[in-house]
Design a protein around this motif. Structure first.
Motif, PDB file in Angstrom:
ATOM      1  N   UNK A   1       0.845  -1.200   0.000  1.00 28.67           N
ATOM      2  CA  UNK A   1       0.000   0.000   0.000  1.00 28.67           C
ATOM      3  C   UNK A   1       0.879   1.249   0.000  1.00 28.67           C
ATOM      4  N   UNK A   2       0.547   2.198  -0.853  1.00 28.35           N
ATOM      5  CA  UNK A   2       1.299   3.446  -0.949  1.00 28.35           C
ATOM      6  C   UNK A   2       0.720   4.477   0.017  1.00 28.35           C
ATOM      7  N   UNK A   3       1.418   4.700   1.133  1.00 27.64           N
ATOM      8  CA  UNK A   3       0.925   5.640   2.131  1.00 27.64           C
ATOM      9  C   UNK A   3       0.964   7.081   1.643  1.00 27.64           C
ATOM     10  N   UNK A   4       1.732   7.348   0.596  1.00 27.21           N
ATOM     11  CA  UNK A   4       1.808   8.706   0.057  1.00 27.21           C
ATOM     12  C   UNK A   4       0.521   9.141  -0.626  1.00 27.21           C
ATOM     13  N   UNK A   5      -0.421   8.213  -0.767  1.00 22.76           N
ATOM     14  CA  UNK A   5      -1.705   8.544  -1.372  1.00 22.76           C
ATOM     15  C   UNK A   5      -2.709   9.066  -0.347  1.00 22.76           C
ATOM     16  N   UNK A   6      -2.289   9.099   0.932  1.00 17.98           N
ATOM     17  CA  UNK A   6      -3.191   9.506   1.999  1.00 17.98           C
ATOM     18  C   UNK A   6      -2.636  10.718   2.754  1.00 17.98           C
ATOM     19  N   UNK A  44       2.837   9.105   6.693  1.00 14.10           N
ATOM     20  CA  UNK A  44       1.777   9.835   5.999  1.00 14.10           C
ATOM     21  C   UNK A  44       2.015  11.336   6.086  1.00 14.10           C
ATOM     22  N   UNK A  45       2.560  11.800   7.213  1.00 13.43           N
ATOM     23  CA  UNK A  45       2.900  13.207   7.384  1.00 13.43           C
ATOM     24  C   UNK A  45       4.213  13.581   6.687  1.00 13.43           C
ATOM     25  N   UNK A  46       4.840  12.620   6.016  1.00 16.20           N
ATOM     26  CA  UNK A  46       6.109  12.838   5.284  1.00 16.20           C
ATOM     27  C   UNK A  46       7.226  13.225   6.243  1.00 16.20           C
ATOM     28  N   UNK A  47       7.186  12.664   7.469  1.00 13.06           N
ATOM     29  CA  UNK A  47       8.223  12.963   8.450  1.00 13.06           C
ATOM     30  C   UNK A  47       9.385  11.991   8.311  1.00 13.06           C
ATOM     31  N   UNK A  48       9.116  10.699   8.324  1.00 17.92           N
ATOM     32  CA  UNK A  48      10.147   9.673   8.217  1.00 17.92           C
ATOM     33  C   UNK A  48       9.605   8.472   7.453  1.00 17.92           C
ATOM     34  N   UNK A  49      10.459   7.697   6.808  1.00 16.39           N
ATOM     35  CA  UNK A  49      10.014   6.426   6.253  1.00 16.39           C
ATOM     36  C   UNK A  49       9.553   5.526   7.394  1.00 16.39           C
ATOM     37  N   UNK A  50       8.497   4.780   7.189  1.00 17.68           N
ATOM     38  CA  UNK A  50       7.901   4.000   8.258  1.00 17.68           C
ATOM     39  C   UNK A  50       8.682   2.731   8.568  1.00 17.68           C
ATOM     40  N   UNK A  51       9.020   2.538   9.854  1.00 18.83           N
ATOM     41  CA  UNK A  51       9.614   1.290  10.314  1.00 18.83           C
ATOM     42  C   UNK A  51       8.537   0.240  10.512  1.00 18.83           C
ATOM     43  N   UNK A  52       7.279   0.675  10.638  1.00 25.03           N
ATOM     44  CA  UNK A  52       6.186  -0.249  10.917  1.00 25.03           C
ATOM     45  C   UNK A  52       5.936  -1.200   9.759  1.00 25.03           C
ATOM     46  N   UNK A  53       6.385  -0.840   8.557  1.00 24.88           N
ATOM     47  CA  UNK A  53       6.177  -1.725   7.404  1.00 24.88           C
ATOM     48  C   UNK A  53       6.854  -3.077   7.622  1.00 24.88           C
ATOM     49  N   UNK A  54       7.946  -3.074   8.382  1.00 26.90           N
ATOM     50  CA  UNK A  54       8.649  -4.330   8.650  1.00 26.90           C
ATOM     51  C   UNK A  54       7.960  -5.164   9.724  1.00 26.90           C
ATOM     52  N   UNK A  55       7.005  -4.544  10.444  1.00 28.02           N
ATOM     53  CA  UNK A  55       6.363  -5.207  11.575  1.00 28.02           C
ATOM     54  C   UNK A  55       4.905  -5.547  11.306  1.00 28.02           C
ATOM     55  N   UNK A  56       4.316  -4.889  10.317  1.00 24.83           N
ATOM     56  CA  UNK A  56       2.895  -5.089  10.033  1.00 24.83           C
ATOM     57  C   UNK A  56       2.692  -5.666   8.644  1.00 24.83           C
ATOM     58  N   UNK A  57       1.730  -6.545   8.514  1.00 25.59           N
ATOM     59  CA  UNK A  57       1.374  -7.084   7.205  1.00 25.59           C
ATOM     60  C   UNK A  57       0.628  -6.039   6.403  1.00 25.59           C
ATOM     61  N   UNK A  58       0.596  -6.184   5.101  1.00 23.41           N
ATOM     62  CA  UNK A  58      -0.172  -5.275   4.256  1.00 23.41           C
ATOM     63  C   UNK A  58      -1.638  -5.250   4.673  1.00 23.41           C
ATOM     64  N   UNK A  59      -2.114  -6.421   5.132  1.00 22.27           N
ATOM     65  CA  UNK A  59      -3.510  -6.505   5.563  1.00 22.27           C
ATOM     66  C   UNK A  59      -3.769  -5.613   6.780  1.00 22.27           C
ATOM     67  N   UNK A  60      -2.824  -5.624   7.738  1.00 21.49           N
ATOM     68  CA  UNK A  60      -2.971  -4.794   8.927  1.00 21.49           C
ATOM     69  C   UNK A  60      -2.883  -3.310   8.592  1.00 21.49           C
ATOM     70  N   UNK A  61      -1.972  -2.969   7.688  1.00 20.21           N
ATOM     71  CA  UNK A  61      -1.842  -1.569   7.267  1.00 20.21           C
ATOM     72  C   UNK A  61      -3.112  -1.110   6.578  1.00 20.21           C
ATOM     73  N   UNK A  62      -3.664  -1.962   5.704  1.00 19.95           N
ATOM     74  CA  UNK A  62      -4.919  -1.631   5.020  1.00 19.95           C
ATOM     75  C   UNK A  62      -6.049  -1.438   6.021  1.00 19.95           C
ATOM     76  N   UNK A  63      -6.104  -2.317   7.019  1.00 20.29           N
ATOM     77  CA  UNK A  63      -7.129  -2.227   8.058  1.00 20.29           C
ATOM     78  C   UNK A  63      -7.007  -0.903   8.827  1.00 20.29           C
TER      79      UNK A  63
END
Length: 396
Positions: A1-6, A44-63
């Protein structure tokens, strides 16, 4: 999921206080978020690249994204919004700022703790500096007070900077000066108006002709889309009016109704016939008043744990009641003064020593009120005792 779209919606801001939080300045809601959600929101605030991507599945991020879209926290459309600094606040966090911008007033209320009106105004440049410092310290709400704040000679300029601040702005006013022209340009989220009884009770404190003007101001502010809260003090001339006042308040879409006791300070020292004893006032406080939003606070601390007052003189105090014992001057910087402030610890209060079962709920009440009645800053606030306990015998 592209967080830059939000994008974060315009009313939501990340605040790093005792816990990572997301604050809605429009509704005053404070969402606690975990570290993974914080990382996603930062990306999403364009502060830092997310470390959470390594910890969360795409499904969880989508949720998570779907939940935020549903709650109005996120939008998928680019918007213009503020991007304040995201950094850790001091602990305890300074969340609420009493900002007394002037001591000018158009009324001569018999109970006013500020005392006599004076042509003392906080300079516009200092107001801007203070508000930016408060925002950087991850502040939530600024309470714009006086006197009557609308009488500040540069109120229009002050009002014009409000949209540039990631803070909830609350105007404290007697309402007399509010009109359609002013309300159309006012850049605050909430207006608190004092209504101290029905016609007889209110006007006995504030002067003839003020009741109808105040009630009109409340209704106009609501009609213009502002959240409106009402503050009422308990005094000898309104004791028989609370049932009628309660019906009036509940007939209007009022956000909060604060009902509180008078403190023997300011003008009330010369009008003590209005003062009401703790056992009477406390029982009224038990029955009337309501609040719809309360933020989680740091445990173990009493009143003022997250608040400080900047006075029109430039002095800074524990709260506005403590004007005569300031803890600094705004020229020193808000953060430095906040770190110097001596906090009230519940364990030090008399209430803790007698194992009061309500201490964590009432937080020891008002320290200024307790001190003025007993001379001891750690003593009980008897007004809160009578409010909290089911009978007077329990307060001794």
């Amino acid at each position: 999921m592209n967080l830059n779209e939000y994008y974060l919606s315009e009313n939501f801001f990340i605040k790093l206080i005792e816990f990572p939080a997301l604050y809605n300045v429009k509704t005053d809601e404070l969402y606690c978020v975990d570290e993974k959600a914080l990382e996603l929101l930062k990306e999403i605030e364009r502060v830092i690249p997310s470390k959470a991507r390594n910890l969360l599945s795409d499904e969880k991020i989508t949720e998570f994204i779907q939940f935020c879209l549903k709650e109005g926290i996120l939008t998928d459309k680019p918007i213009r919004r503020l991007h304040p600094k995201i950094k850790q606040s001091p602990i305890p966090s300074l969340r609420y700022l009493e900002l007394q911008i002037t001591k000018r007033c158009n009324l001569r209320c018999k109970h006013c703790f500020v005392g006599e009106s004076a042509n003392t105004d906080l300079a516009f440049e200092k107001i801007v500096k203070i508000l930016k410092e408060f925002e950087d310290m991850q502040g939530l709400r600024v309470l714009i007070t006086g006197g009557e704040p609308l009488l500040h000679p540069e109120f229009d300029e002050i009002n014009n900077i409000f949209p540039e601040l990631a803070l909830r702005k609350i105007l404290f006013t007697n309402g007399i000066l509010l009109n359609d022209v002013l309300l159309k340009k006012l850049n605050v989220q909430e207006i608190q108006i004092s209504l101290d009884g029905m016609k007889q009770g209110h006007e006995s404190l504030r002067g003839k002709g003020t009741f109808d003007k105040t009630l009109t101001a409340i209704k106009k502010a609501i009609d213009h889309g502002f959240q409106v809260s009402v503050a009422t003090v308990i005094h000898k001339k309104n004791l028989q009016e609370f049932e009628e006042l309660n019906a009036l308040i509940k007939s209007l879409p009022i956000k909060d109704w604060t009902v509180d006791a008078l403190t023997l300070s300011g003008n009330l020292k010369f009008n003590q016939e209005f003062w009401v004893e703790p056992e009477v006032a406390g029982n009224i406080m038990k029955i009337y008043g309501f609040s719809k939003e309360e933020h989680p606070r740091l445990e173990g601390y009493g009143c003022g744990a997250h608040l400080i007052a900047v006075l029109a003189t430039g002095k800074v105090a524990f709260c506005s009641f403590f004007e005569e014992t300031p803890i600094g001057n705004i020229e020193e910087g808000l953060k430095k003064i906040w770190q110097r402030k001596k906090q009230i610890l519940l364990k030090d209060l008399e209430c803790s020593h007698i194992n009061c079962p309500f201490l964590n709920e009432c937080l020891g009440g008002c320290r200024y009120r307790a001190m003025t009645m007993s001379g001891n800053k750690d003593s009980k606030d008897l007004f809160k005792c009578y409010q909290m306990f089911p009978d007077s015998a329990s307060t001794t």
